[in-house]
Write an enzyme that holds these catalytic residues in place. Sequence first.
Site, PDB file in Angstrom:
ATOM      1  N   GLU A 445      -6.036   2.861  -0.555  1.00  0.00           N
ATOM      2  CA  GLU A 445      -5.103   1.751  -0.382  1.00  0.00           C
ATOM      3  C   GLU A 445      -5.782   0.381  -0.430  1.00  0.00           C
ATOM      4  O   GLU A 445      -5.221  -0.580  -0.966  1.00  0.00           O
ATOM      5  CB  GLU A 445      -4.330   1.932   0.933  1.00  0.00           C
ATOM      6  CG  GLU A 445      -3.285   3.047   0.903  1.00  0.00           C
ATOM      7  CD  GLU A 445      -3.894   4.447   0.983  1.00  0.00           C
ATOM      8  OE1 GLU A 445      -3.176   5.415   0.665  1.00  0.00           O
ATOM      9  OE2 GLU A 445      -5.083   4.570   1.360  1.00  0.00           O
ATOM     10  N   HIS A 515       4.948  10.160   8.107  1.00  0.00           N
ATOM     11  CA  HIS A 515       5.828   9.771   7.002  1.00  0.00           C
ATOM     12  C   HIS A 515       7.109   9.140   7.539  1.00  0.00           C
ATOM     13  O   HIS A 515       8.139   9.157   6.871  1.00  0.00           O
ATOM     14  CB  HIS A 515       6.180  10.979   6.134  1.00  0.00           C
ATOM     15  CG  HIS A 515       5.012  11.571   5.412  1.00  0.00           C
ATOM     16  ND1 HIS A 515       4.134  12.435   6.012  1.00  0.00           N
ATOM     17  CD2 HIS A 515       4.565  11.407   4.150  1.00  0.00           C
ATOM     18  CE1 HIS A 515       3.192  12.792   5.144  1.00  0.00           C
ATOM     19  NE2 HIS A 515       3.428  12.172   4.009  1.00  0.00           N
TER      20      HIS A 515
END
Length: 714
Positions: A445, A515
């Site tokens: 990321e 998530h």
Amino acid sequence: MKATAVSNGTTVKPALAEKTFEGLTREDLMRAYRTMVLSRKIDDKEIQLKNQSLIFFQISGAGHEAVLTAAGMQLKAGHDWFYPYYRDRALCLSLGMTPLEMLLSAVGAKDDPNSGGRQMPSHWGHKPLNIVSQSSPTGTQCLQAIGCAEGGRLYEQISDISGRETKFQKDEVVYVSIGEGTSSEGEFWESLNQACIGKLPVVYLVEDNGYAISVPVEVQTAGGDLSKLVASFPGLLVQTVDGTDFLASYRAAREAIAYARARKGPALLHAKVVRPYSHSLSDDEKLYKTKDERAEEAKRDPIARMARFLTAEGLTTEAELETLLKEIEQEINAAADAAIKAEKPAPETATLYVYSPDVDPASPAFATDPAPEGKPDTMVSAINRTLKDEMARDPRIVLFGEDVADASREDALGSVPGKGGVFKVTHGLQRAFGGTRVFNSPLAEANIVGRAIGMATRGIKPVVEIQFFDYIWPAMMQLRDEMSMLRYRSNNAFSCPLVVRTAIGGYLRGGAPYHSQSGESIFAHCPGIRVVFPSNAQDAAGLLRTAIRCDDPVMYLEHKHLYRQTYNKGEYPGADYMVPFGKAVTRREGTDLVVITYGALVQRSILAAQQAEKDGISARVIDLRSIVPYDWDGIAAAVTATNRVIIAHEDQLTCGFGAELAARIGEELFEYLDAPVKRVAALDTPVAYCPDLEEVILPQSADVLRAIQELARY
């Protein structure tokens, strides 16, 4: 044989005056020596000024001067791009920065070209020289340098970009430097991997002085030698050199720079240098370096070595060097006197350049009327179509992240349907615009965001995807310390307008702790970043278009649960439809109280309000749509009209964004309240996997309804 006169009346024989060393003439070598001494003496002057309390911080480049000067003499200011670190004073002098400019930085002057008095000294930045504003975190510049190099390549490859010929040079290189200790940072290794994958023209200079503050190299680097660790990277030219030896450094830098200019790939120059001064004036090296160790380092002082070489070769004399030193000291003293007298930034400028001074995404310029077309469709479809329209409109836009392409191996596109993201949001965009503009990134990321910053600094418009909000944290240094601050810390000399898209939130069942997170309040606490959070398809299109066309970095939050709901479908509002930031919208009228919300809680709040109406309670529902900026005027109008307030959001209760709104309402609108401000939010716990637990943890319509009923009874 006739002699050649020099400035102080001494003479140099013609044969010596004409002799070259690594192609350098006597004049070249004397110029190099002057730069090295100038660098050291500016350090010394700053130390003096710090001791006099005329400046407030000092960190030196002492011991690094030879290799930095050698590299700087072969790089091209305003042609190449530079991501230096705080020891690189001699490099910046070689490129054309002046002692006065450096001392203006030291005193925090208004006209400091590095930052306008906003950063510590030795945090280099100079727009005309292509020295990109440096920050204090070590290693973050490595990924930005990669993005900068990719930006040049994109200008070269995307022929539709207007004026692209003026935005890159075919033989440009990107210079990035770090200390040996910084090679312990993961972002250095991510950048090295990317440089080799892309065969990018990046020149790394690792200035290895043996210590990261007090931590020695053997504690930082396995085996104690970085060159050995990086030797196996494909296509990477690795040069190891004694960085205190000017000629050896010049030769090694020449090979490294030529390799990158020839587009053979990246090069890494590992220079062994010394640090004769402490890490900074906040450090005392005597606490961890022995007397013998410091004595050995002193023998390798690059300035003393260069002086011995010049005199041994008969290129100068001790008297000439002494005259030169006096000239340098006079120059620095004059610069210091001017810097001390220089005007400081006015207090009213403290808030300038947090955001773009030229483009206001909350202005009426971003309020356009919809031109609906087609049947109502989902949020996924609206985002996809907006990206497609914007990419067709602006060839500077590139889109990348994990899994966003249809297929990295483009020869497979004829036989596979294509990925286009885990939620299919970017499906078909690679087919439409090609692999140069839509491509996959490594699973890293920080890599995604850091590279995007480097591209955006050069005028490319990246729209990048972090696959799940839960995994955004490896990029936090890039987001908080780099992306949000680049414009401010450079005093508006540099900026990085880009869009970070990410799927956020829960309610999907089975998302579990990793998530299902919502954490928008964390980014609301990062001045310099715009944060938007659409709740329906039409707003998703309008807010995304504004995000792309505005001049600031934007966090664009896409709620996973809302991607394919039927209740938030909408007709595509047209290729020019924009929603201004900071403009809330009333989703349901009401007179007894107001529910202020956004994201997935909008529909849940509407349902709760509809249920409350059966009990005779009239609840208004306001959708903020954007978090930074938020619509304070709209909130104030609703509060003064209803006198009772509920703030509902999916993020955790403690330190959620609702806390900020509740505090401000209590502070500024207290006299209009008939009841305490009430909040509805998630429990202060991760989101569990079992649906029964998730339902308890995340706020539901029933929770909002209960809050409405309790507030109405107060």
